[in-house]
Design a protein around this motif. Sequence first.
Motif: not given
Length: 67
Positions: A1-5, A35-38, A52-67
């Motif tokens: 499991m990844e740490s928050e950092e 990006i900063e908080t998850g 759904d629209d926010f997830r699409e924005l994340m996809r376009r911004a290439k931000v991975p869904l990592v919490q």
Amino acid sequence: MESEEEARDLRRRHADWQFIESLPPRLRAALVYYIETGDLRRAQQISGLDLDDFRELMRRAKVPLVQ
């Protein structure tokens, strides 16, 4: 499991910062917050988009869904 950092670093590295900087202030702030908080739900609320629209924005911004 990844740490928050580690998760934050992963989100930062993969993000398309040029695209993010081109967005309107509210959307840019929401992506940077995620990006900063998850915290997906709070970031989605900041954006004013539905999830759904926010997830699409994340996809376009290439931000991975990592919490």
